[in-house]
Design a protein around this motif. Structure first.
Motif, PDB file in Angstrom:
ATOM      1  N   VAL A 280       0.854  -1.180   0.000  1.00 50.93           N
ATOM      2  CA  VAL A 280       0.000   0.000   0.000  1.00 50.93           C
ATOM      3  C   VAL A 280       0.896   1.239   0.000  1.00 50.93           C
ATOM      4  O   VAL A 280       1.831   1.341   0.807  1.00 50.93           O
TER       5      VAL A 280
ATOM      6  N   ILE B 121      -1.615  -8.208  -3.833  1.00 51.77           N
ATOM      7  CA  ILE B 121      -2.504  -7.061  -4.011  1.00 51.77           C
ATOM      8  C   ILE B 121      -1.670  -5.794  -3.843  1.00 51.77           C
ATOM      9  O   ILE B 121      -0.886  -5.685  -2.901  1.00 51.77           O
TER      10      ILE B 121
ATOM     11  N   ILE C 272      -2.078  -1.522  -3.774  1.00 51.69           N
ATOM     12  CA  ILE C 272      -3.018  -0.402  -3.715  1.00 51.69           C
ATOM     13  C   ILE C 272      -2.246   0.896  -3.910  1.00 51.69           C
ATOM     14  O   ILE C 272      -1.345   1.233  -3.135  1.00 51.69           O
TER      15      ILE C 272
ATOM     16  N   LYS D  28      -2.484   4.780  -4.101  1.00 54.66           N
ATOM     17  CA  LYS D  28      -3.333   5.888  -3.660  1.00 54.66           C
ATOM     18  C   LYS D  28      -2.926   7.176  -4.370  1.00 54.66           C
ATOM     19  O   LYS D  28      -1.742   7.446  -4.538  1.00 54.66           O
TER      20      LYS D  28
ATOM     21  N   THR E 245      -6.653  -0.272  -7.122  1.00 58.44           N
ATOM     22  CA  THR E 245      -6.282  -1.527  -6.485  1.00 58.44           C
ATOM     23  C   THR E 245      -6.036  -2.569  -7.563  1.00 58.44           C
ATOM     24  O   THR E 245      -6.907  -2.825  -8.408  1.00 58.44           O
TER      25      THR E 245
ATOM     26  N   HIS F 275     -13.196  -4.301  -2.878  1.00 63.16           N
ATOM     27  CA  HIS F 275     -13.644  -2.998  -3.373  1.00 63.16           C
ATOM     28  C   HIS F 275     -14.240  -2.163  -2.241  1.00 63.16           C
ATOM     29  O   HIS F 275     -13.876  -0.998  -2.032  1.00 63.16           O
TER      30      HIS F 275
ATOM     31  N   VAL G  27     -11.660  -1.103   0.467  1.00 61.78           N
ATOM     32  CA  VAL G  27     -10.848   0.056   0.074  1.00 61.78           C
ATOM     33  C   VAL G  27     -11.640   1.344   0.305  1.00 61.78           C
ATOM     34  O   VAL G  27     -11.112   2.334   0.822  1.00 61.78           O
TER      35      VAL G  27
END
Length: 327
Positions: free
Chosen positions: A202, A232, A234, A236, A244, A285, A288
């Motif tokens: 992330v 995964i 992510i 931002k 994502t 989804h 997030v």
């Protein structure tokens, strides 16, 4: 991805990184240099994440070192106040000190003065991480600051190995703070190494861009990291929301606009809201989006750990607030 999601759904997180003291000027809008009153509470990215997780119904234990003094004891007491397990928090003597952040609740010309000289949290050792009972937990979470100095850099990579041996997925919040690192080159190399070892990464556009050697390359870097099966990523983008990357798909989500009183604490609240929401049974989804809503709540209130929402507050915000926007 199933092993990662199963680990998050297990809802028992062992978190690596710092705890510190936050002092924020009161009332809202007061500049630090003009303040007569400061409120003190728990700070430090990983400690904030732990507080956020526990408020949302997760179990969280922090692995760190604190100074053997009044400020270190303040941090331990505040962790316990929020329900964070402190079994693996060790006090260290000598000249090491807990980090201190002095900031204010205002957006214009926001000031956050960080004291990090001789940081106690960098003193986590191999022996410290080896005492952790990894089989008690279902996922490991770390913020990137732990990698900025030894011995915590090497010990956290050792903790990654211990966690993998115990079958725990690794969740990595890049959390790049230039002031903690000896050089940008070292940071890019070490953070990239940590990313390669992780199952969930992330970060924001600047952090991925930094790892890639330029902000314009950040999205491609995130895409590249997401190519490993089961991972995964992510990415931002502030007001533009997030992307994502999971299972070969790109999921775009927006944000929940609020009137912010400060910019800090958003990332810690995002990851705690995301993880706790997956654990509570929400889709990736929706998790997030709930992380984004958690971040919006925190920037709209003074402080970081005390501003983290509980489940009822998060649900009420989502029910009452327009959004998401920015997709």
């Amino acid at each position: 991805m199933s092993a990662l999601m199963d680990g998050i759904r297990g809802n028992r997180f062992v978190v690596f990184g710092r705890a510190g003291m936050d002092m924020f000027a009161a009332p809202v809008g007061t500049k630090s240099e003009h303040a007569d009153t400061f409120h003190a509470d728990l700070g430090g990215s990983s400690a904030n994440t732990c507080a956020g997780l526990v408020k949302l119904g997760s179990e969280a234990a922090l692995v760190t070192s604190v100074s053997d003094d009044a400020v270190g004891r303040f941090c331990i007491n505040k962790l316990q106040h929020y329900g964070v397990e402190t079994t693996y928090v060790r006090s260290v003597g000598g000249e090491y000190r807990n980090s201190l952040a002095v900031y204010e609740s205002c957006i214009e010309d926001f000031q956050n003065v960080i004291y990090r000289n001789g940081a106690a949290d960098f003193q986590v050792t191999d022996a410290d991480v080896d005492t952790v009972a990894y089989d008690r937990f279902t996922a490991l979470v770390t913020a990137g600051t732990v990698f900025a100095s030894e011995p915590s850099r090497g010990s956290t990579f050792r903790a990654f190995d211990n966690a993998k041996a115990a079958g725990l997925p690794i969740i990595f919040d890049i959390d790049y703070r230039p002031y903690s690192w000896p050089s940008a080159e070292v940071a890019a190399d070490v953070l990239s190494r940590a990313g390669e070892a992780s199952d969930m990464i992330v970060g924001n556009d600047e952090e991925f861009g930094f790892m890639a050697g330029g902000i314009e390359k950040g999205l491609d870097k995130a895409r590249e990291l997401a190519q490993r099966p089961g991972r995964i990523v992510i990415y931002k983008m502030g007001e533009k929301g997030a992307v994502t990357f999971a299972d070969g798909k790109e999921i775009r989500t927006g944000i929940y606009p609020v009137t912010a009183v400060k910019p800090n604490g958003a990332g810690d609240s995002f990851i705690s809201g995301l993880l706790a929401s997956v654990a509570a049974g929400h889709s990736l989804h929706d998790a997030v989006l709930r992380g984004s809503a958690s971040a919006s709540i925190v920037v709209s209130k003074p402080g970081c750990a005390p501003a983290m929402p509980d489940t009822a507050q998060l649900d009420a915000f989502l029910a009452d607030h327009p959004g998401p926007t920015g997709t």
